[in-house]
Motif scaffolding. Sequence first.
Motif, PDB file in Angstrom:
ATOM      1  N   ILE A 188     -10.942  -9.829  -2.680  1.00  0.00           N
ATOM      2  CA  ILE A 188     -11.720  -9.740  -1.444  1.00  0.00           C
ATOM      3  C   ILE A 188     -13.144  -9.265  -1.745  1.00  0.00           C
ATOM      4  N   ALA A 189     -13.264  -8.284  -2.628  1.00  0.00           N
ATOM      5  CA  ALA A 189     -14.582  -7.760  -2.987  1.00  0.00           C
ATOM      6  C   ALA A 189     -15.446  -8.830  -3.645  1.00  0.00           C
ATOM      7  N   ALA A 190     -14.781  -9.801  -4.303  1.00  0.00           N
ATOM      8  CA  ALA A 190     -15.501 -10.902  -4.951  1.00  0.00           C
ATOM      9  C   ALA A 190     -15.804 -12.040  -3.981  1.00  0.00           C
ATOM     10  N   GLY A 191     -15.335 -11.910  -2.738  1.00  0.00           N
ATOM     11  CA  GLY A 191     -15.591 -12.943  -1.743  1.00  0.00           C
ATOM     12  C   GLY A 191     -14.583 -14.062  -1.717  1.00  0.00           C
ATOM     13  N   ALA A 192     -13.437 -13.848  -2.346  1.00  0.00           N
ATOM     14  CA  ALA A 192     -12.415 -14.894  -2.415  1.00  0.00           C
ATOM     15  C   ALA A 192     -11.667 -15.024  -1.090  1.00  0.00           C
ATOM     16  N   ARG A 193     -11.202 -16.243  -0.828  1.00  0.00           N
ATOM     17  CA  ARG A 193     -10.239 -16.458   0.251  1.00  0.00           C
ATOM     18  C   ARG A 193      -8.869 -16.102  -0.299  1.00  0.00           C
ATOM     19  N   THR A 194      -8.052 -15.383   0.480  1.00  0.00           N
ATOM     20  CA  THR A 194      -6.786 -14.867  -0.038  1.00  0.00           C
ATOM     21  C   THR A 194      -5.605 -15.410   0.754  1.00  0.00           C
ATOM     22  N   VAL A 195      -4.516 -15.693   0.047  1.00  0.00           N
ATOM     23  CA  VAL A 195      -3.310 -16.224   0.685  1.00  0.00           C
ATOM     24  C   VAL A 195      -2.081 -15.599   0.036  1.00  0.00           C
ATOM     25  N   GLU A 196      -1.132 -15.222   0.867  1.00  0.00           N
ATOM     26  CA  GLU A 196       0.163 -14.729   0.381  1.00  0.00           C
ATOM     27  C   GLU A 196       1.232 -15.761   0.692  1.00  0.00           C
ATOM     28  N   LEU A 197       2.017 -16.119  -0.318  1.00  0.00           N
ATOM     29  CA  LEU A 197       3.168 -16.994  -0.154  1.00  0.00           C
ATOM     30  C   LEU A 197       4.391 -16.190  -0.580  1.00  0.00           C
ATOM     31  N   ASN A 198       5.308 -15.963   0.354  1.00  0.00           N
ATOM     32  CA  ASN A 198       6.388 -15.030   0.092  1.00  0.00           C
ATOM     33  C   ASN A 198       7.585 -15.353   0.967  1.00  0.00           C
ATOM     34  N   LEU A 199       8.756 -14.888   0.532  1.00  0.00           N
ATOM     35  CA  LEU A 199       9.938 -15.042   1.376  1.00  0.00           C
ATOM     36  C   LEU A 199       9.824 -14.146   2.603  1.00  0.00           C
ATOM     37  N   ASP A 200       9.359 -12.924   2.390  1.00  0.00           N
ATOM     38  CA  ASP A 200       9.132 -11.957   3.465  1.00  0.00           C
ATOM     39  C   ASP A 200       7.756 -11.325   3.261  1.00  0.00           C
ATOM     40  N   PRO A 201       7.170 -10.761   4.306  1.00  0.00           N
ATOM     41  CA  PRO A 201       5.859 -10.117   4.148  1.00  0.00           C
ATOM     42  C   PRO A 201       5.903  -8.995   3.114  1.00  0.00           C
ATOM     43  N   SER A 202       4.855  -8.926   2.279  1.00  0.00           N
ATOM     44  CA  SER A 202       4.762  -7.866   1.285  1.00  0.00           C
ATOM     45  C   SER A 202       4.190  -6.599   1.921  1.00  0.00           C
ATOM     46  N   ASP A 203       4.121  -5.540   1.136  1.00  0.00           N
ATOM     47  CA  ASP A 203       3.538  -4.291   1.623  1.00  0.00           C
ATOM     48  C   ASP A 203       2.033  -4.405   1.843  1.00  0.00           C
ATOM     49  N   THR A 204       1.400  -5.441   1.256  1.00  0.00           N
ATOM     50  CA  THR A 204      -0.048  -5.615   1.386  1.00  0.00           C
ATOM     51  C   THR A 204      -0.395  -6.837   2.238  1.00  0.00           C
ATOM     52  N   VAL A 205       0.544  -7.302   3.027  1.00  0.00           N
ATOM     53  CA  VAL A 205       0.362  -8.562   3.758  1.00  0.00           C
ATOM     54  C   VAL A 205      -0.863  -8.551   4.672  1.00  0.00           C
ATOM     55  N   SER A 206      -1.193  -7.388   5.233  1.00  0.00           N
ATOM     56  CA  SER A 206      -2.317  -7.323   6.180  1.00  0.00           C
ATOM     57  C   SER A 206      -3.666  -7.553   5.514  1.00  0.00           C
ATOM     58  N   SER A 207      -3.700  -7.525   4.195  1.00  0.00           N
ATOM     59  CA  SER A 207      -4.961  -7.719   3.476  1.00  0.00           C
ATOM     60  C   SER A 207      -5.313  -9.192   3.275  1.00  0.00           C
ATOM     61  N   PHE A 208      -4.375 -10.082   3.540  1.00  0.00           N
ATOM     62  CA  PHE A 208      -4.577 -11.501   3.226  1.00  0.00           C
ATOM     63  C   PHE A 208      -5.148 -12.280   4.413  1.00  0.00           C
ATOM     64  N   ASP A 209      -6.012 -13.256   4.098  1.00  0.00           N
ATOM     65  CA  ASP A 209      -6.567 -14.128   5.134  1.00  0.00           C
ATOM     66  C   ASP A 209      -5.505 -15.050   5.716  1.00  0.00           C
ATOM     67  N   GLU A 210      -4.583 -15.470   4.869  1.00  0.00           N
ATOM     68  CA  GLU A 210      -3.591 -16.470   5.269  1.00  0.00           C
ATOM     69  C   GLU A 210      -2.242 -16.074   4.693  1.00  0.00           C
ATOM     70  N   THR A 211      -1.162 -16.327   5.442  1.00  0.00           N
ATOM     71  CA  THR A 211       0.184 -16.028   4.952  1.00  0.00           C
ATOM     72  C   THR A 211       1.100 -17.213   5.213  1.00  0.00           C
TER      73      THR A 211
END
Length: 232
Positions: A188-211
């Motif tokens: 995020i600090a580098a300006g990247a777009r972030t995505v989480e792909l997971n079976l269930d939400p991770s502990d850091t899920v709120s940090s991602f742009d897309e899930t």
Amino acid sequence: MQKIVILTGAGISAESGLGTFRDEGGLWAQHRIEDVATPEGFARDPALVHGFYNARRMQAAKARPNTAHAALARLQRDWPGEVVIVTQNVDGLHEAGGAEEVIHMHGVLAGALCAACGHRWPAPEEMAVGEPCPACNGPTARPDVVWFGEMPYRMDEIYDHLAGAAIFAAIGTSGQVYPAAAFVHEAIAAGARTVELNLDPSDTVSSFDETRFGPATQTVPAWVTELLGQSE
């Protein structure tokens, strides 16, 4: 061209038959992490630790890469920019699925490490207490895996990649193990777009742009197809 940095965890290999930390009835459920995945545990009972990793090594050797591993290899091959795969997994399934130059931040089950001189060599199917190092002949062989309390491998290189990422994806990770759980914040600090792909939400899920939630064998190939379609 845009660089993609991908972090993978145990969830990407679960459908290949390799359990995650949280699976009930799996290898991890039968042992305390303190006993089998720490330097102190190895010092207390090296036979127990070798036995645990011998079982994991045998299990991983029988596993086959799934469509999620194959999809990431396809992304590496067909994306017009650089695709860097950083994995917390020690199973080697990314390479078996066709990926190249994978960064194994937690080491590999297929490797042995001398605790005295740092020499590395291919691990035998079964490692035993007091196995000698081929370089220094010391009876100090251990699995070449990073235990809790130890520094993961190639961290400077990983942070350099994150600093240049346009897209960061975390696949099959719990968001509970640091420093990997903080990679999303570096991206995020580098300006990247972030995505989480997971079976269930991770502990850091709120940090991602897309899930995207669901089995890795479904979510990862679909994501890769979308990305490659956008790059054409």
